[in-house]
Design a protein around this motif. Sequence first.
Motif, PDB file in Angstrom:
ATOM      1  N   CYS A   6       0.829  -1.202   0.000  1.00 35.76           N
ATOM      2  CA  CYS A   6       0.000   0.000   0.000  1.00 35.76           C
ATOM      3  C   CYS A   6       0.862   1.250   0.000  1.00 35.76           C
ATOM      4  CB  CYS A   6      -0.882   0.028   1.239  1.00 35.76           C
ATOM      5  SG  CYS A   6      -2.521  -0.496   0.840  1.00 35.76           S
ATOM      6  N   ALA A   8       3.968   1.332  -0.812  1.00 36.12           N
ATOM      7  CA  ALA A   8       4.884   1.353  -1.952  1.00 36.12           C
ATOM      8  C   ALA A   8       4.246   1.974  -3.176  1.00 36.12           C
ATOM      9  CB  ALA A   8       5.343  -0.063  -2.277  1.00 36.12           C
ATOM     10  N   LEU A   9       2.954   1.915  -3.227  1.00 42.21           N
ATOM     11  CA  LEU A   9       2.248   2.461  -4.382  1.00 42.21           C
ATOM     12  C   LEU A   9       2.447   3.970  -4.421  1.00 42.21           C
ATOM     13  CD1 LEU A   9       0.866   0.476  -6.147  1.00 42.21           C
ATOM     14  CD2 LEU A   9      -1.314   1.139  -5.197  1.00 42.21           C
ATOM     15  N   LEU A  10       2.946   4.430  -5.525  1.00 43.62           N
ATOM     16  CA  LEU A  10       3.224   5.853  -5.635  1.00 43.62           C
ATOM     17  C   LEU A  10       1.933   6.664  -5.581  1.00 43.62           C
ATOM     18  CD1 LEU A  10       5.610   5.419  -8.650  1.00 43.62           C
ATOM     19  CD2 LEU A  10       6.331   6.068  -6.357  1.00 43.62           C
ATOM     20  N   LEU A  13      -0.115   6.657  -8.585  1.00 38.24           N
ATOM     21  CA  LEU A  13      -0.931   5.472  -8.841  1.00 38.24           C
ATOM     22  C   LEU A  13      -2.218   5.512  -8.039  1.00 38.24           C
ATOM     23  CD1 LEU A  13       1.766   2.703  -9.142  1.00 38.24           C
ATOM     24  CD2 LEU A  13       0.283   3.612 -10.903  1.00 38.24           C
ATOM     25  N   TRP A  14      -2.116   5.971  -6.804  1.00 37.43           N
ATOM     26  CA  TRP A  14      -3.351   6.131  -6.025  1.00 37.43           C
ATOM     27  C   TRP A  14      -4.266   7.133  -6.700  1.00 37.43           C
ATOM     28  CZ3 TRP A  14      -5.255   2.690  -3.194  1.00 37.43           C
ATOM     29  CH2 TRP A  14      -4.463   1.898  -2.361  1.00 37.43           C
ATOM     30  N   HIS A  16      -4.461   7.668  -9.775  1.00 33.30           N
ATOM     31  CA  HIS A  16      -5.067   6.952 -10.895  1.00 33.30           C
ATOM     32  C   HIS A  16      -6.243   6.091 -10.414  1.00 33.30           C
ATOM     33  CE1 HIS A  16      -5.001   5.599 -15.007  1.00 33.30           C
ATOM     34  NE2 HIS A  16      -5.016   4.338 -14.626  1.00 33.30           N
ATOM     35  N   ILE A  17      -6.019   5.426  -9.309  1.00 29.89           N
ATOM     36  CA  ILE A  17      -7.086   4.565  -8.758  1.00 29.89           C
ATOM     37  C   ILE A  17      -8.280   5.415  -8.336  1.00 29.89           C
ATOM     38  CG2 ILE A  17      -7.709   3.057  -6.815  1.00 29.89           C
ATOM     39  CD1 ILE A  17      -4.761   2.051  -6.935  1.00 29.89           C
ATOM     40  N   PHE A  18      -7.996   6.484  -7.614  1.00 27.24           N
ATOM     41  CA  PHE A  18      -9.089   7.329  -7.129  1.00 27.24           C
ATOM     42  C   PHE A  18      -9.860   7.947  -8.291  1.00 27.24           C
ATOM     43  CE2 PHE A  18      -6.336   8.081  -3.180  1.00 27.24           C
ATOM     44  CZ  PHE A  18      -6.937   7.031  -2.519  1.00 27.24           C
ATOM     45  N   SER A  19      -9.151   8.155  -9.392  1.00 31.21           N
ATOM     46  CA  SER A  19      -9.829   8.823 -10.504  1.00 31.21           C
ATOM     47  C   SER A  19     -10.931   7.946 -11.090  1.00 31.21           C
ATOM     48  CB  SER A  19      -8.830   9.213 -11.577  1.00 31.21           C
ATOM     49  OG  SER A  19      -8.404   8.063 -12.264  1.00 31.21           O
ATOM     50  N   PHE A  20     -10.929   6.667 -10.752  1.00 31.50           N
ATOM     51  CA  PHE A  20     -12.005   5.792 -11.223  1.00 31.50           C
ATOM     52  C   PHE A  20     -13.252   5.896 -10.363  1.00 31.50           C
ATOM     53  CE2 PHE A  20      -8.373   3.379 -13.020  1.00 31.50           C
ATOM     54  CZ  PHE A  20      -8.753   3.456 -14.339  1.00 31.50           C
TER      55      PHE A  20
END
Lengths: 425, 169
Positions: A6, A8-10, A13-14, A16-20
């Motif tokens: 968790c 380690a995820l830049l 990238l989060w 990017h995930i949240f943008s969904f």
Amino acid sequence: MNEDNCAALLPELWEHIFSFLPNEEDLINCRKVCLSWAGILEKLPPPQIWTPFFSKQHTAEAMLTFRNTCGTLLESKEDLFTFLIEVEKRPPAHRKSNPFINSTLILNWRSARGYHGLHRELLSLVRQHGNHVHKLLYFIHEFVPQSMESIPEILKNMCNLRSLIIFCPKSDYKLITSRFRFPELPKLKHFGELEILGMDNIFLLKLLVNQYGPQLRSLSYWDSEPIGIPNDWRVIVRVCPNLENLKILNYRGRGISSGQFENIQFPLALKRFAYKSYSEENQDSYGEDFNAVMNVAAKFSTTLETMTLYVKVVSEDGIEFALFNIPEFPRLKELSIPFSFVRSSILPQLLGRLGNVGKLIFLDTEDNFQNRLVGKEELDQIFQGLWTQIPSSMEEISIRSRQLNKELRRHFPVYHKCSNSIRVQ
Amino acid sequence: MALVRVISSDGAAFLVSQRLAKRSGKLKTEIETFRKSSDNSEAQPEIRIVTIRAEILRLVLQWLQQHQNDPVLPANQNEQDGRGDAEMGQSQWDRDFLAPMDLGIVMELILAANHLEVKGLLDITCKLVESKITGRTVDEIRTAFKLKSDFKGNEEEQTRLENRWCVEN
């Protein structure tokens, strides 16, 4: 799972995930998970939160909406130049990234002087970085027609705009309207939220709604005419078939003439409706009576989930209105009404029409509970008789008041809550 | 068929066609760099990926194999990005592919897809993580991702308040 993953995820990238995440609620929840998530989410487009409440003073509300929205705030020539310099200073790799806090741009030129000579810089800013703006708060200065005329050009460069808030204070607006015509407004794929603050802006509302009506999900504006005047309503309603949230502040509170409303066809499937009416002379007196507003609400009562009404329950001579024609609200989950309703005989009748309501909020419009603690005993006493009358679905009754934060010198809303589960224990 | 050796952080070597490898932005660049620096145009490129272990690399290559005939998605959609409206062509194969993975593997896969610049895989894995957030409460999210609240005092409440559109005066 491996705990390090968790972390380690830049952040990108989060992001990017949240943008969904399509849902505001989820985004708000994510903000509460931990500090690092809150930090990442700050950079994302703001969730479009529709608040059903009105603040105490309408002009202050408009100004505070501008000042307190989290975003890049530009209020003067200096602000704009400093911002442009900062943006230019960024390393080449970051030149193209989003320069705006929260993807929000607040253009708040309050002095006419600020506008002159800035026009070109402003447009160049928008041309370079406008695609990053998701939410624009825009101040129209009544003596600077340019501030109005440049709206199409500004919008044209904001292809990702989702939400537009315009504040145009009360003015001799004919000065502006007579001088300008909007050329064609650009298509904005993601646009869905329009809020127009300020008096006498119905003309502006119509101009924008004519172009963006079908895609609007949220609409908020100030009105001087009673909502029963059919003409304006017909226009708005006809061209905004997909509205879910509607919020109207009527600042002249002349009262709805209930009869006229019968003729208006509502294609609306409103989920949230908030209405406040008061006269300019006395901000505490709500000009429209409950019956009239109920007549309006009856047009979309079957789809409504949240309703907020700042209306009066007692007439000028101190006589309580008799109720007739309260529609059923089968899906209503949250109802907010002035605190004065708590002792009225209307309340039980009203509650009887709400099949599944879960939350009842009393608005502390008379400041009975402001800046103080309200203990359990006091709440119990106030709501004593109420719990026996309410539908069994009711989970929580609360009083919404405000509390002064001395450091920030600002009032924040507070809720004095009384929940059903606690009460039963 | 031109081949390329892709070697994982733990030393496992995968031999794949260059055509397939080039669907990863990163591998494509590496292959091209190798071509330029090598005198022998017939030599087989060898690429070490020091951040991705064999198990994950295998998954990435497996996904690439399955999707080798898909159109390549643009890596940078900055100009016209859309929140929550990314068109996701998630096939049944993708769903079966992701189904047995636990969140830890998915996270590693996200990192790998990002590092190797495989947009399609990045999107479906991110979407999967997103589905673990949607509709959950704050506590459920914390549990799922093993995160702890590090807010102090009433910061949490403040976050909520600050994000309201109109703050009371």
